[in-house]
Design a protein around this motif. Structure first.
Motif, mmCIF file in Angstrom:
data_model
loop_
_atom_site.group_PDB
_atom_site.id
_atom_site.type_symbol
_atom_site.label_atom_id
_atom_site.label_comp_id
_atom_site.label_asym_id
_atom_site.label_seq_id
_atom_site.Cartn_x
_atom_site.Cartn_y
_atom_site.Cartn_z
ATOM 1 N N ALA A 12 58.073 40.910 5.740
ATOM 2 C CA ALA A 12 57.480 41.178 7.047
ATOM 3 C C ALA A 12 57.416 39.873 7.830
ATOM 4 N N ASN A 13 57.502 39.990 9.143
ATOM 5 C CA ASN A 13 57.274 38.796 9.949
ATOM 6 C C ASN A 13 55.829 38.309 9.805
ATOM 7 N N PHE A 14 54.884 39.256 9.803
ATOM 8 C CA PHE A 14 53.470 38.937 9.607
ATOM 9 C C PHE A 14 52.952 39.854 8.504
ATOM 10 N N TRP A 15 52.460 39.280 7.395
ATOM 11 C CA TRP A 15 51.988 40.066 6.257
ATOM 12 C C TRP A 15 50.538 39.708 5.968
ATOM 13 N N PHE A 16 49.678 40.742 5.928
ATOM 14 C CA PHE A 16 48.242 40.523 5.794
ATOM 15 C C PHE A 16 47.699 41.301 4.604
ATOM 16 N N ARG A 17 46.989 40.619 3.704
ATOM 17 C CA ARG A 17 46.212 41.291 2.681
ATOM 18 C C ARG A 17 44.746 41.396 3.121
ATOM 19 N N SER A 18 44.387 40.757 4.214
ATOM 20 C CA SER A 18 43.044 40.844 4.779
ATOM 21 C C SER A 18 43.159 41.180 6.257
ATOM 22 N N GLY A 19 42.318 42.109 6.715
ATOM 23 C CA GLY A 19 42.283 42.433 8.141
ATOM 24 C C GLY A 19 41.266 41.633 8.920
ATOM 25 N N ARG A 20 40.536 40.752 8.260
ATOM 26 C CA ARG A 20 39.401 40.080 8.894
ATOM 27 C C ARG A 20 39.811 38.790 9.591
ATOM 28 N N ASN A 21 40.831 38.865 10.401
ATOM 29 C CA ASN A 21 41.310 37.726 11.175
ATOM 30 C C ASN A 21 41.710 38.232 12.552
ATOM 31 N N VAL A 22 41.579 37.396 13.563
ATOM 32 C CA VAL A 22 41.985 37.764 14.915
ATOM 33 C C VAL A 22 43.494 37.595 15.020
ATOM 34 N N VAL A 23 44.171 38.675 15.400
ATOM 35 C CA VAL A 23 45.635 38.676 15.516
ATOM 36 C C VAL A 23 45.956 39.159 16.925
ATOM 37 N N VAL A 24 46.359 38.238 17.801
ATOM 38 C CA VAL A 24 46.491 38.595 19.208
ATOM 39 C C VAL A 24 47.705 37.906 19.827
ATOM 40 N N GLY A 25 48.503 38.675 20.566
ATOM 41 C CA GLY A 25 49.570 38.113 21.385
ATOM 42 C C GLY A 25 50.772 37.603 20.625
ATOM 43 N N ASN A 26 50.975 38.042 19.376
ATOM 44 C CA ASN A 26 52.099 37.577 18.568
ATOM 45 C C ASN A 26 53.326 38.462 18.775
ATOM 46 N N HIS A 27 54.506 37.892 18.553
ATOM 47 C CA HIS A 27 55.757 38.635 18.638
ATOM 48 C C HIS A 27 56.476 38.569 17.298
ATOM 49 N N ALA A 28 56.764 39.737 16.743
ATOM 50 C CA ALA A 28 57.601 39.875 15.558
ATOM 51 C C ALA A 28 58.968 40.332 16.051
ATOM 52 N N ALA A 29 59.986 39.499 15.916
ATOM 53 C CA ALA A 29 61.237 39.710 16.651
ATOM 54 C C ALA A 29 62.441 39.792 15.729
ATOM 55 N N GLY A 30 62.308 40.563 14.651
ATOM 56 C CA GLY A 30 63.434 40.768 13.760
ATOM 57 C C GLY A 30 63.066 40.525 12.324
ATOM 58 N N SER A 31 63.132 41.590 11.511
ATOM 59 C CA SER A 31 62.706 41.510 10.124
ATOM 60 C C SER A 31 63.565 42.441 9.275
ATOM 61 N N VAL A 32 63.782 42.077 8.011
ATOM 62 C CA VAL A 32 64.441 42.984 7.086
ATOM 63 C C VAL A 32 63.670 44.295 6.997
ATOM 64 N N SER A 33 62.349 44.195 6.904
ATOM 65 C CA SER A 33 61.556 45.399 6.703
ATOM 66 C C SER A 33 60.578 45.639 7.841
ATOM 67 N N SER A 34 59.456 44.911 7.898
ATOM 68 C CA SER A 34 58.392 45.208 8.860
ATOM 69 C C SER A 34 58.139 44.045 9.803
ATOM 70 N N GLY A 35 57.587 44.410 10.983
ATOM 71 C CA GLY A 35 57.115 43.386 11.903
ATOM 72 C C GLY A 35 55.748 42.891 11.484
ATOM 73 N N PHE A 36 54.753 43.789 11.524
ATOM 74 C CA PHE A 36 53.391 43.485 11.097
ATOM 75 C C PHE A 36 53.042 44.423 9.954
ATOM 76 N N SER A 37 52.610 43.885 8.815
ATOM 77 C CA SER A 37 52.282 44.699 7.659
ATOM 78 C C SER A 37 50.890 44.339 7.164
ATOM 79 N N TYR A 38 49.944 45.278 7.338
ATOM 80 C CA TYR A 38 48.635 45.181 6.699
ATOM 81 C C TYR A 38 48.769 45.941 5.378
#
Length: 448
Positions: free
Chosen positions: A318-344
């Motif tokens: 994933a471009n952005f991979w999170f095991r925790s949701g307790r962070n501010v995630v704002v205004g990011n661009h995921a612009a090409g990935s084998v699998s996922s852009g944002f993965s919680y």
């Protein structure tokens, strides 16, 4: 100033680089309660500085490096301050469509980039491999001349769909800075690059990185060996990673693990093996991940076999991979990935704060390992926990992905004002008792 090829450099006092040419070549650089400074936020470094980390990685580390391993830029308490020349912005978007064969591009701003800089233009299709790297050949205002013509077309205008605006302008990221941290030339062949790892020691660690390029970094299939790695620091006061470039990696990009209070903003994370940006576990909370550009990643070959890495699903990058949701995630661009852009991925019941993020060209390929399957998408949220009040998932733009949004398992999600455009499947939903509410959503069939 150029060092000889050192076995290692330990900083226990204060080492400050003057504005000139600086080149440090060493098996390791360890800040142990001291301060290594190449520029500050108030006085950025304007010369050229290169830290080259050497070695095969097969020898036992020195006792002081027991936690860090070899080929490392390490902080064990104390301070690391690397601040390169100001560049305006480290990434922007096109302001006009660029045709295949074009030798110039027009940017949506006037950054302080230079002739000879290396830049990457994101794909405008579903295929991440159509991202293109070029050198800047000329600069005239917002017009950038390229060292070679583009092979592919790239979008540079906002499309209209009814009353909705769909911003599909391709991102353009800067990969060159005047401070470079790198593995040696053998790194790519051996897959043992440099890595940077930061921990508290007898004193807290403060790490401030701004406008630095990391290349030939990471060590394949070794836990904890990543280009930039905040490791079990707990509450960190004043640490940040801003406008930094990871220009290719041997394993991952920027990793936050067991740390809070770190700002990761304005960075360009390009062409990594595995995830581009990682929030590694449930202890990683209270960080601000804002306006980063993450694009292009690859599955490891051979696949990782280290159990911890396998459990963190780098085989589904994933471009952005999170095991925790307790962070501010704002205004990011995921612009090409084998699998996922944002993965919680398997998060608990703490509220997500996810706003104004963009994902495109998430190709949703299945993992290559035994038992891997196709839980992927522009935005993937996997949680068996009930979703809490106060959660914010809002203003997401997903286009040219295989799946636009995939909320998984038992959560009762509320997703505000998403725009999903020209995805193979706009929405996918599976789970027991998984009630998803989309409010003020916009769906666009085909972008032209």
């Amino acid at each position: 100033t150029r060092t000889a090829a050192l076995a290692g450099l330990v900083v226990r006092g204060t080492l400050v680089a003057a504005d000139a040419e600086v080149a440090i070549t060493a098996g390791y650089v360890l800040v142990e309660g001291g301060r290594l400074e190449i520029g500050t936020a108030a006085a950025p470094f304007r010369g050229t500085a290169t830290i080259t980390l050497t070695g095969s990685g097969t020898t036992a580390p020195a006792p002081a490096l027991a936690h860090f391993g070899n080929n490392v830029l390490a902080v064990h308490g104390g301070a690391l301050s690397l601040h390169g020349r100001p560049v305006g912005t480290a990434w922007t978007q096109l302001a006009a469509d660029a045709a295949a064969g074009a030798t110039t591009i027009t940017l949506a701003g006037t950054p302080s980039w230079r002739v000879g800089d290396r830049i990457v233009v994101a794909t405008s299709t579903r295929d991440q491999s159509q991202a293109e790297v070029r050198e800047v050949a000329s600069i005239a205002g917002t017009t950038i001349g390229l060292s070679q013509p583009l092979r592919h077309a790239h979008f540079g205008t906002v499309r209209r769909a009814g009353e909705a605006s769909v911003d599909i302008r391709a991102e353009v990221g800067l990969l060159s800075h005047n401070i470079v941290v790198q593995g040696d030339e053998a790194s790519e062949a051996t897959r043992v690059g440099g890595h940077a790892m930061f921990m508290n020691g007898t004193t807290p660690a403060t790490v401030q990185l701004e406008r630095v390029t990391f290349r030939r970094m990471g060590q394949l299939n070794v836990t904890g060996r990543y280009p930039i790695h905040f490791h079990l620091m707990g509450a960190s006061s004043g640490s940040y990673v801003r406008q930094v470039a990871v220009d290719g990696s041997i394993q991952r990009g920027l990793v936050l693990h067991g740390v809070s209070g770190v700002e990761a903003s304005g960075n360009v994370l390009y062409n990594t093996v595995g995830h581009n940006l990682v929030v590694e576990d449930e202890r990683t909370t209270g960080n601000r991940i804002e306006r980063n550009l993450a694009l292009v990643n690859r599955q490891a070959s051979p696949l990782q076999t280290t159990p911890e890495l396998v459990s963190q699903n780098d085989r589904l990058p994933a471009n952005f991979w999170f095991r925790s949701g307790r962070n501010v995630v704002v205004g990011n661009h995921a612009a090409g990935s084998v699998s996922s852009g944002f993965s919680y991925d398997g998060i608990d019941g703490a509220p997500i704060d996810f706003r104004r993020n963009v994902a495109h060209a998430a190709m949703s390929r299945e993992g290559a390992g035994a038992g891997d399957f196709d839980m992927t998408g522009g935005l993937l949220i996997v949680s068996e926990a009930a979703r809490p009040a106060g959660e914010v998932i809002a203003d997401f733009l997903g286009y040219h992905n295989h799946f636009g949004i995939w909320p998984e398992e038992t959560g009762r999600f509320v997703i505000e004002r998403p725009i999903l455009a020209d995805n193979d499947e706009q929405l996918f939903n599976r789970g027991v008792g998984n009630l998803v509410t989309y409010r003020a959503a916009t769906f666009v069939g085909t972008l032209t």
